[in-house]
Design a protein around this motif. Structure first.
Motif, PDB file in Angstrom:
ATOM      1  N   SER A 230       0.809  -1.223   0.000  1.00 22.40           N
ATOM      2  CA  SER A 230       0.000   0.000   0.000  1.00 22.40           C
ATOM      3  C   SER A 230       0.840   1.268   0.000  1.00 22.40           C
ATOM      4  O   SER A 230       0.322   2.359  -0.231  1.00 22.40           O
ATOM      5  CB  SER A 230      -0.942   0.010   1.205  1.00 22.40           C
ATOM      6  OG  SER A 230      -0.212   0.107   2.414  1.00 22.40           O
ATOM      7  N   SER A 231       2.133   1.144   0.274  1.00 24.96           N
ATOM      8  CA  SER A 231       3.016   2.312   0.283  1.00 24.96           C
ATOM      9  C   SER A 231       4.348   1.917  -0.335  1.00 24.96           C
ATOM     10  O   SER A 231       5.191   1.295   0.316  1.00 24.96           O
ATOM     11  CB  SER A 231       3.221   2.830   1.708  1.00 24.96           C
ATOM     12  OG  SER A 231       4.056   3.972   1.705  1.00 24.96           O
ATOM     13  N   ILE A 232       4.522   2.257  -1.608  1.00 22.40           N
ATOM     14  CA  ILE A 232       5.751   1.904  -2.309  1.00 22.40           C
ATOM     15  C   ILE A 232       6.445   3.164  -2.811  1.00 22.40           C
ATOM     16  O   ILE A 232       5.849   4.242  -2.883  1.00 22.40           O
ATOM     17  CB  ILE A 232       5.484   0.957  -3.499  1.00 22.40           C
ATOM     18  CG1 ILE A 232       4.626   1.654  -4.570  1.00 22.40           C
ATOM     19  CG2 ILE A 232       4.830  -0.329  -3.032  1.00 22.40           C
ATOM     20  CD1 ILE A 232       4.449   0.828  -5.819  1.00 22.40           C
ATOM     21  N   GLN A 233       7.729   3.014  -3.150  1.00 27.18           N
ATOM     22  CA  GLN A 233       8.505   4.133  -3.649  1.00 27.18           C
ATOM     23  C   GLN A 233       9.338   3.712  -4.853  1.00 27.18           C
ATOM     24  O   GLN A 233       9.918   2.621  -4.864  1.00 27.18           O
ATOM     25  CB  GLN A 233       9.425   4.689  -2.564  1.00 27.18           C
ATOM     26  CG  GLN A 233       8.698   5.383  -1.421  1.00 27.18           C
ATOM     27  CD  GLN A 233       9.651   6.099  -0.497  1.00 27.18           C
ATOM     28  OE1 GLN A 233      10.724   5.618  -0.184  1.00 27.18           O
ATOM     29  NE2 GLN A 233       9.253   7.277  -0.034  1.00 27.18           N
ATOM     30  N   VAL A 234       9.391   4.587  -5.841  1.00 29.01           N
ATOM     31  CA  VAL A 234      10.273   4.391  -6.991  1.00 29.01           C
ATOM     32  C   VAL A 234      11.661   4.880  -6.594  1.00 29.01           C
ATOM     33  O   VAL A 234      11.807   5.948  -5.992  1.00 29.01           O
ATOM     34  CB  VAL A 234       9.767   5.169  -8.223  1.00 29.01           C
ATOM     35  CG1 VAL A 234      10.750   5.043  -9.391  1.00 29.01           C
ATOM     36  CG2 VAL A 234       8.385   4.682  -8.627  1.00 29.01           C
ATOM     37  N   CYS A 235      12.696   4.097  -6.929  1.00 35.14           N
ATOM     38  CA  CYS A 235      14.055   4.475  -6.554  1.00 35.14           C
ATOM     39  C   CYS A 235      14.998   4.353  -7.752  1.00 35.14           C
ATOM     40  O   CYS A 235      14.581   4.017  -8.853  1.00 35.14           O
ATOM     41  CB  CYS A 235      14.556   3.623  -5.386  1.00 35.14           C
ATOM     42  SG  CYS A 235      14.822   1.871  -5.813  1.00 35.14           S
TER      43      CYS A 235
END
Length: 381
Positions: A230-235
């Motif tokens: 539910s909470s992801i980040q592009v890195c």
């Protein structure tokens, strides 16, 4: 803020203030004696007492000389909060303790570290200067990340440097990468939709700022918490660039298996834009649905696997058959006919509604084409 320069006879007390993106130090606000630009060309070294867990000053380089200033812990922390991630710090070991390597990639390795200041865990991306990636390349990546502020994009906390390395401090995502998460489980429809919406939201934001990522893949998607999509980040913004900088910033870049056709075939007469990231998202979606590793590990490979024979009907279950139409739109080989990130995001926001309208959708396998490529050049379609 007040800082002190110690001298043999009389110590000098100075005002320290921020003005016009500079750290200014002087007897008054009108004529500062020392002016240090707040950018990634400037360096500052903190004086930190590990036993007391307190700052007591800092050192800057001024006219090729090191200048030490004493300052209270409170003022040091205040100054630090204003310039974190905007200036290069020195001596990372004075404030962080390494725990373990948690990832390795093209641009270096990622180490889990613990801050000696707040005792929290962070991720430290270690980047080594070499012939392939210069200081200017790394500075460009850092400036790109500085320009982006979005909940689904990893944020720089601090940047340290040495003669041969850069150390980028970021929040530690306990859930690891999307690839690691998918290794031991099959995602359901709701999870897939949640993941795609967040990635597309990040890309739409990047596009609005004039940037493209160019390396969307499961390894570059992080889960903030364990077992939670539910909470992801592009890195990893090593290949990210402003659209106008594509020609000078590694134009044929990305990860084989996730690169768009127009990136593979790029030349000055065949430019590309943010649509390449939509294709990469489609590749990522296909990888999620099938569990297939699309990365081409061998340089001798002559087939661009994303559109090779891996697209077989047996790869799709009754659940992920529902994603075929959007997959088809995202993997359209012509960027002008490919769905945009905004329209794809709308599709996933209204996923159930679109499914009702697509009961008689075309088979993906009938639409996919091969893209043959050579090791030292690319064939035209």
């Amino acid at each position: 803020m007040i800082c002190i320069r110690k001298h043999a006879i009389i110590d000098q007390h100075y005002l320290l203030f921020i003005q016009d993106s500079n750290i200014c130090i002087g007897k008054n606000y009108a004529n500062p004696k020392y002016v240090l630009p707040i950018n990634l060309q400037s360096k500052l070294e903190w004086s930190f007492d590990k036993e007391l867990c307190q700052f007591d000053g800092f050192t800057i380089e001024w006219k090729h000389q090191k200048k030490l200033f004493n300052m209270s812990d409170i003022d040091c922390r205040r100054l630090k909060s204003l310039i974190d991630g905007k200036i290069l710090y020195k001596e990372i070991n004075s404030q962080y303790f390494p725990i373990q390597i948690v990832g390795e990639g093209t641009f270096g390795k990622v180490i889990k570290v613990v801050s000696l200041i707040d005792r929290k865990e962070y991720a430290c991306k270690v980047m080594k200067l070499n012939q392939k990636f210069s200081k200017n390349d790394i500075i460009y990546e850092l400036m790109t990340m500085q320009s982006l502020n979005h909940e689904n994009i990893v944020k720089i906390k601090e940047v340290y440097s040495s003669k041969s390395h850069f150390f980028i401090i970021m929040d530690y995502c306990r859930g690891g990468t999307l690839r690691e998460y998918m290794a031991f489980r099959t995602l359901n429809q709701d999870q897939i939709v949640i993941i795609m919406k967040q990635i597309l939201n990040a890309l739409i934001y990047m596009n609005s700022k004039g940037y493209i990522h160019r390396d969307i893949k499961p390894d570059n998607i992080l889960l903030r918490e364990e077992n939670d999509v539910s909470s992801i980040q592009v890195c990893d913004f090593g290949f990210a660039a402003r659209v106008e900088d594509i020609f000078i910033k590694h134009p044929n870049c990305g990860t084989p298996g996730f690169m768009a056709p127009e990136v593979i075939k790029y030349d000055q007469t065949n430019p590309y834009n943010e649509q390449c990231d939509v294709f990469s998202c489609g590749s990522l979606l296909y990888s999620i649905l099938t569990g297939y590793n699309l990365e081409v590990q061998s340089e001798e490979s002559e087939i661009y696997n994303i559109e090779a024979q891996v697209y077989e009907e047996r790869q799709f279950t009754s659940c992920n058959n529902q994603f075929k139409n959007i997959l088809l739109k995202m993997l359209e080989t012509c960027p002008n006919q490919r769905i945009t990130a905004k329209d794809a995001q709308i599709y996933f926001e209204n996923f159930d509604l679109y499914l009702l309208e697509e009961q008689n959708s075309l088979d993906v396998t009938q639409k996919i084409k091969h893209i043959p490529i050579k090791k030292n050049g690319f064939n035209q379609l």
